[in-house]
Design an enzyme around this catalytic site. Sequence first.
Site, mmCIF file in Angstrom:
data_model
loop_
_atom_site.group_PDB
_atom_site.id
_atom_site.type_symbol
_atom_site.label_atom_id
_atom_site.label_comp_id
_atom_site.label_asym_id
_atom_site.label_seq_id
_atom_site.Cartn_x
_atom_site.Cartn_y
_atom_site.Cartn_z
ATOM 1 N N ARG A 186 105.748 -1.686 29.904
ATOM 2 C CA ARG A 186 104.380 -1.840 30.402
ATOM 3 C C ARG A 186 103.877 -0.475 30.857
ATOM 4 O O ARG A 186 104.614 0.288 31.504
ATOM 5 C CB ARG A 186 104.322 -2.818 31.571
ATOM 6 C CG ARG A 186 104.414 -4.293 31.178
ATOM 7 C CD ARG A 186 103.170 -4.792 30.439
ATOM 8 N NE ARG A 186 103.245 -6.202 30.111
ATOM 9 C CZ ARG A 186 103.722 -6.709 28.969
ATOM 10 N NH1 ARG A 186 104.194 -5.886 28.035
ATOM 11 N NH2 ARG A 186 103.727 -8.008 28.755
ATOM 12 N N GLU A 238 95.383 -0.230 29.822
ATOM 13 C CA GLU A 238 95.107 -0.715 28.478
ATOM 14 C C GLU A 238 93.801 -1.490 28.400
ATOM 15 O O GLU A 238 93.521 -2.257 29.326
ATOM 16 C CB GLU A 238 96.262 -1.650 28.045
ATOM 17 C CG GLU A 238 97.125 -1.027 26.991
ATOM 18 C CD GLU A 238 98.354 -1.849 26.671
ATOM 19 O OE1 GLU A 238 99.449 -1.428 27.059
ATOM 20 O OE2 GLU A 238 98.208 -2.891 26.027
ATOM 21 N N HIS A 263 100.264 -0.655 21.511
ATOM 22 C CA HIS A 263 101.020 -1.838 21.962
ATOM 23 C C HIS A 263 101.477 -2.697 20.762
ATOM 24 O O HIS A 263 101.077 -3.849 20.619
ATOM 25 C CB HIS A 263 100.164 -2.678 22.939
ATOM 26 C CG HIS A 263 100.991 -3.527 23.856
ATOM 27 N ND1 HIS A 263 100.637 -3.822 25.142
ATOM 28 C CD2 HIS A 263 102.180 -4.158 23.668
ATOM 29 C CE1 HIS A 263 101.549 -4.595 25.707
ATOM 30 N NE2 HIS A 263 102.498 -4.811 24.826
HETATM 31 C C1 GLV Z 1 104.461 -7.909 24.939
HETATM 32 O O1 GLV Z 1 104.027 -6.947 25.470
HETATM 33 C C2 GLV Z 1 105.265 -8.889 25.586
HETATM 34 O O2 GLV Z 1 105.471 -8.814 26.808
HETATM 35 O O3 GLV Z 1 105.725 -9.815 24.894
#
Ligand code: GLV
Length: 331
Positions: free
Chosen positions: A240, A269, A287
């Site tokens: 993250r 983001e 991402h």
């Molecule tokens: C993607 O970022 C997830 O947490 O699955």
Amino acid sequence: MTGRPPILVTGPLPPPVVEALRRRCDADVYEGERIPRDELLRRLPGKVGVITLITDKVDAEFLDTAGPQLVIVANYAVGFDNVDVAECTRRGVLASNTPDVLTETTADLTWALLLAAARRIAEGDRFLRSRTPWIWGPQMMLGVDVHGKILGVVGFGRIGQAVARRARGFGMRVIYTGRFPASQEVERELVAAKVSFDDLLGRADFISINAPLTEETRHLFGREQFRKMKSTAVLVNSARGPLVNEAELAAALKEGEIFAAGIDVFENEPEVHPDLFECENAVIVPHLGTATVDTRNAMGMLAADNLFAAVEGRRPPTLINPEVWEWRQGA
Ligand code: GLV
């Protein structure tokens, strides 16, 4: 429950998943990329289940707007920092995520970033596309070796361990930090040793961040940590964004405090800190950790299974707040 349960799906899940949901539920599916908050709140009332994306904030307002008939919030992700789990639990709403099915795919992407950053793949691609005249030379675009080096994994859960497993093929040693030590069996299999965070910063040639975002892990990496890393080190973040202070990362990359970074997730983001765009030694992707056809299908099917189970009175397979299930059984 009689009739088809009314549910909301907040984004365009893979078509096979939407078909499966429509077969068993009265599914209200938002077809755009990102549902605006007011649209989300408008569609929530009366729904018994909601499949949410990481871009949806599941908070008190969300839960109150949905109403007391809401049984489950099934998050289409393994990470659930977008869900206020305590608020769900307080209201007796089940919450689930999609672990396991995305572990290997996320580990693959982590390695794609690691290799690309170490060997300057994105930079080389940009360079050729710029049509700048070039010829092979002994000093041209030198990177750092990956094989035989030390990989440091921050957060040694399912994904962190899958990243570590791949390091064996590169003859690397693995050190890790995490809330708990892995079992001796896992440490032996992965030739991995638990160390302190400072030790990891100082010793690792590559650092992969695979920890969840919590109040404890927010800004785990900033200027102070970059200064403790080797100047030849590569940082990869596929967890993250807010685990890293992005402005300070860009400064460290610019000033050569670390060699390079591979970044899949961003602090705010979908914004990317403008300084990162200036860093040739940052490989940045939007991402994409779980972004393969098979894995997105599998995540969708798992989110749907959680939802079906909850609305049909069975125990959802991957609950984040299992205590709510126990409570609902007794209620
Ligand atoms: C993607 O970022 C997830 O947490 O699955």
